[in-house]
Design an enzyme around this catalytic site. Structure first.
Site, PDB file in Angstrom:
ATOM      1  N   TYR A  96       0.793  -1.221   0.000  1.00 32.00           N
ATOM      2  CA  TYR A  96       0.000   0.000   0.000  1.00 32.00           C
ATOM      3  C   TYR A  96       0.835   1.285   0.000  1.00 32.00           C
ATOM      4  O   TYR A  96       0.778   2.069  -0.945  1.00 32.00           O
ATOM      5  CB  TYR A  96      -0.961  -0.011   1.199  1.00 32.00           C
ATOM      6  CG  TYR A  96      -1.891  -1.196   1.189  1.00 32.00           C
ATOM      7  CD1 TYR A  96      -2.806  -1.386   0.156  1.00 32.00           C
ATOM      8  CD2 TYR A  96      -1.831  -2.165   2.191  1.00 32.00           C
ATOM      9  CE1 TYR A  96      -3.639  -2.485   0.117  1.00 32.00           C
ATOM     10  CE2 TYR A  96      -2.672  -3.260   2.169  1.00 32.00           C
ATOM     11  CZ  TYR A  96      -3.574  -3.421   1.132  1.00 32.00           C
ATOM     12  OH  TYR A  96      -4.386  -4.514   1.102  1.00 32.00           O
ATOM     13  N   PRO A 109     -11.352  -0.620  -2.852  1.00 28.88           N
ATOM     14  CA  PRO A 109     -12.608  -1.255  -3.265  1.00 28.88           C
ATOM     15  C   PRO A 109     -13.808  -0.436  -2.804  1.00 28.88           C
ATOM     16  O   PRO A 109     -13.678   0.472  -1.974  1.00 28.88           O
ATOM     17  CB  PRO A 109     -12.563  -2.614  -2.548  1.00 28.88           C
ATOM     18  CG  PRO A 109     -11.768  -2.343  -1.313  1.00 28.88           C
ATOM     19  CD  PRO A 109     -10.771  -1.251  -1.661  1.00 28.88           C
ATOM     20  N   HIS A 349      -7.655   1.132   1.451  1.00 35.42           N
ATOM     21  CA  HIS A 349      -7.337  -0.246   1.836  1.00 35.42           C
ATOM     22  C   HIS A 349      -6.234  -0.383   2.871  1.00 35.42           C
ATOM     23  O   HIS A 349      -6.019  -1.471   3.413  1.00 35.42           O
ATOM     24  CB  HIS A 349      -6.949  -1.026   0.576  1.00 35.42           C
ATOM     25  CG  HIS A 349      -7.464  -2.420   0.542  1.00 35.42           C
ATOM     26  ND1 HIS A 349      -7.709  -3.169   1.682  1.00 35.42           N
ATOM     27  CD2 HIS A 349      -7.778  -3.231  -0.491  1.00 35.42           C
ATOM     28  CE1 HIS A 349      -8.144  -4.361   1.335  1.00 35.42           C
ATOM     29  NE2 HIS A 349      -8.200  -4.428   0.031  1.00 35.42           N
ATOM     30  N   SER A 564     -11.773 -12.133  -4.599  1.00 33.51           N
ATOM     31  CA  SER A 564     -12.036 -12.050  -3.166  1.00 33.51           C
ATOM     32  C   SER A 564     -13.498 -12.365  -2.896  1.00 33.51           C
ATOM     33  O   SER A 564     -14.393 -11.866  -3.588  1.00 33.51           O
ATOM     34  CB  SER A 564     -11.706 -10.651  -2.641  1.00 33.51           C
ATOM     35  OG  SER A 564     -11.887 -10.583  -1.239  1.00 33.51           O
TER      36      SER A 564
END
Length: 637
Positions: A96, A109, A349, A564
């Site tokens: 990240y 997301p 995230h 996912s």
């Protein structure tokens, strides 16, 4: 006053403990085990036998007693000593904070809520948004008091640390590696939220001085103030589209961020107000020219056009002509609500994985479903509602040009994304479980079959596996492409004829996936372990071993299927973009009698096409449904 029905629901959704049971530190897997599992994972991916043999030789050399593997393993074990988690800080940086592409589509997301049928007007929109904000703060207070029920599986408890990072946190753009703002421990801090409307941002008090959330009616009154002070204009002021900068390449955004802070002290205060807010609520305009949310697409009952538009609204806001400037993509939690019934939540995230946020959003949706009372004006309310504060930015001409360019760049990124929201409505997880198969594994095998039918080969596949059984655990890779899934895909690639033999191959593929899933969630996958060996070599100035410079190693990490499972108690669904240029992003919510999915790819890649993949996936799932009655049942002992 809190509705008594909601009070009873609150009692069921949280416990009375004020502490969480401890969980163990993340283990370091045995080296020989990880190397064996790595080689097995390559077998369905590398059809060239000579190339595979070369890789196997590199692995044997690396793992030999006098090889580099045992030395690095020893250093990694030493690194892990005394730590609750040897991986998470590394992972945060690698996955990240040092990732330089923009957050939206690439990293963050978005969860789409079930369409709220009672949102028809702007007043309905404000009522719904006020209730979301109120119940979200209630959820935050459960976290702060440690009375949110601890999750677990069987007798094993899950680490709850991700919940601590949901509220009052944000990512901060910095050159080379981003930073984070974290939640203040003092409950008197973080007493406000940010509300975005028509690309303007407002500080809205959300809590009383003692930390109690304001009532939904008080928040509703504040939202009315926001709307009255930010009318829509025909030509938006570029200075009020500063949120677009948060969509940019991270180094570009970091440069603009630094320049804007230095330009005027007020700008720093504005940034800090956004970063320190509990969360953001975006009051969106309806996207012009889009179908009504919930309206199915005419071409196929599998692809749902209304849900697709809602997913796009969450991921990127629809472009500068719609709601993309009404976002702050560095904020951990951004709820969005529009007056056509579309609502959801965007996740930065760094702080947490999807399931933790879905628990929050499920809670809010459940509370709102029970809280049907309309919020009505109270003549005494204005005295109890603090004034909202509109953030005023001091920007130069160059800053305005940077914002305009950010909008152009973001529009181009949005045009690249080819996203579809799909629903398998013919069956769901109950039918799969009736066949004695794991629903998650069944869906993953359907991805493998669909890809093989479309491309004639297997794809490196990532499925996110939670390792929250361990302290501060995030994820491990579940490798969905296996020798068993390859055998099933090859047997079923050309024909939909069903047979007992194909059903047995399906069972074997599902069992193989279930076995790997178990390895992963118990910290015994190989991907994070090999990453740790690479990073410990780098930290110690050790030349990178040849096994990690092998093209097959990097091919195995080129996840053309990034997947996912994010279950929800409601008809919510999550979406994200592909992680490689020639790949697909696949997220799914298995429901009792259906499966909600999103599929994404990039339009500028000549080898991918979301609609074609969706068609192959629909056909593959229906074919596998026909195999279910033929799957051999486990013999009784």
């Amino acid at each position: 006053m809190t509705n008594p029905r909601i009070s009873r629901q609150l009692c069921r959704m949280h416990g009375t403990k004020k502490h969480y049971e401890p969980v163990p530190p993340l283990p370091v897997p045995p080296l020989s085990q990880s190397l064996e599992r790595y080689v097995n994972a390559l077998k369905p991916l590398i059809p060239d036998e000579e190339s595979l043999r070369k890789t196997e030789a590199l692995v044997r050399e690396f793992g030999a007693d006098n090889g580099e593997g045992p030395k690095l393993q020893s250093l990694l074990l030493k690194h892990a000593e005394g730590k609750d988690n040897w991986l998470t800080d590394w992972w945060l940086d690698v996955a990240y904070l040092t990732f330089r592409e923009g957050n939206p589509i690439n990293v963050s997301p978005a969860i789409a809520f079930p369409r709220a049928q009672n949102i028809l007007t702007q007043d309905d929109q404000l009522q719904y948004a006020a209730k979301i904000a109120h119940h979200a703060v209630n959820f935050r207070n459960l976290i702060m008091s440690k009375t949110l029920t601890q999750e677990g599986a069987g007798k094993m408890h899950f680490c709850m640390s991700q919940y601590d990072n949901l509220f009052g946190t944000a990512r901060v753009p910095l050159a080379g590696k981003d930073g984070q703002t974290l939640l203040a421990k003092d409950p008197k801090h973080r007493q406000h939220i940010i509300v975005a409307h028509n690309n303007s941002f407002f500080i809205v008090p959300i809590c009383h001085e003692d930390g109690r959330p304001m009532s939904s009616a008080q928040i509703y009154a504040s939202l009315q103030q926001v709307v009255s002070e930010s009318p829509r204009t025909e030509v938006p002021d570029v200075h009020q589209s500063i949120g677009l900068l948060s969509s940019e390449h991270r180094d570009t955004w970091a440069g603009a961020y630094d320049s804007i802070i230095k330009h005027d002290p007020q700008n720093r205060q504005n940034f800090e107000a956004i970063q320190n807010s509990l969360f953001l609520v975006a009051l969106d305009q309806d996207n012009p020219g889009l179908p009504t949310v919930g309206e199915p697409e005419n071409r196929s009952p599998f692809v749902h056009e209304g849900r697709t538009r809602l997913a796009e609204r969450g991921l990127h806001g629809g472009g500068t002509h719609a709601n993309s400037g009404n976002r702050w993509f560095d904020k951990t939690l951004q709820f969005f609500v529009s007056s056509d019934g579309g609502a959801g939540c965007i996740i930065e995230h760094c702080a947490a994985e999807g399931p933790a946020v879905v628990r929050l959003t499920d809670y809010c949706i459940s509370m709102i479903e029970k809280d049907t009372d309309r919020l009505r004006p109270d003549p005494d309310l204005p005295h109890d509602v603090p004034r909202v504060e509109k953030l005023s930015w001091k920007l130069s001409k160059e800053h305005g040009e940077t914002i305009i360019q950010a909008g152009r760049n973001f529009n181009a990124q949005i045009e690249r994304l080819d996203l579809k929201s799909c629903e398998m409505s013919r069956f769901g997880k109950e039918a799969i479980k009736a066949g004695r198969l794991s629903p998650d594994a069944f869906i993953q095998v359907s991805f493998q079959l669909a890809y093989y039918r479309m491309y004639g080969c297997n794809a490196p596949t990532y499925e996110s596996g939670s390792i929250r059984r361990y302290s501060r655990g995030r994820t491990e890779t579940i490798r969905s492409a296996s020798v068993a899934s390859d055998a099933f895909a090859r047997a079923c690639a050309k024909t939909d004829d069903v047979s007992v033999e194909k059903a047995e191959l399906l069972r074997q593929a599902v069992l193989a996936h279930s076995e790997y899933s178990k390895w992963a969630v118990f910290g015994q996958g190989f991907d994070r372990h090999l990453l740790g060996l690479r990073l410990i070599a780098k930290e110690n100035g050790i030349p990178m071993p040849p096994v990690f410079e092998d093209p097959n190693y990097w091919e195995s990490l080129n996840f053309r299927l990034s997947t996912s499972q994010v279950p929800s108690a409601h008809e919510s669904f999550l979406s994200f973009g592909p992680v490689v240029l020639d790949g697909y992003g696949l997220c799914y919510n298995p429901r009792p009698n259906s499966v909600l999915m999103t599929i994404s790819s990039f339009r500028d890649c000549p080898t991918t096409d979301t609609q074609t993949f969706a068609e192959h996936l629909e056909q593959s799932m229906l074919f596998m449904q026909r195999l279910l009655p033929l799957v051999p049942k486990p013999s009784k002992l």
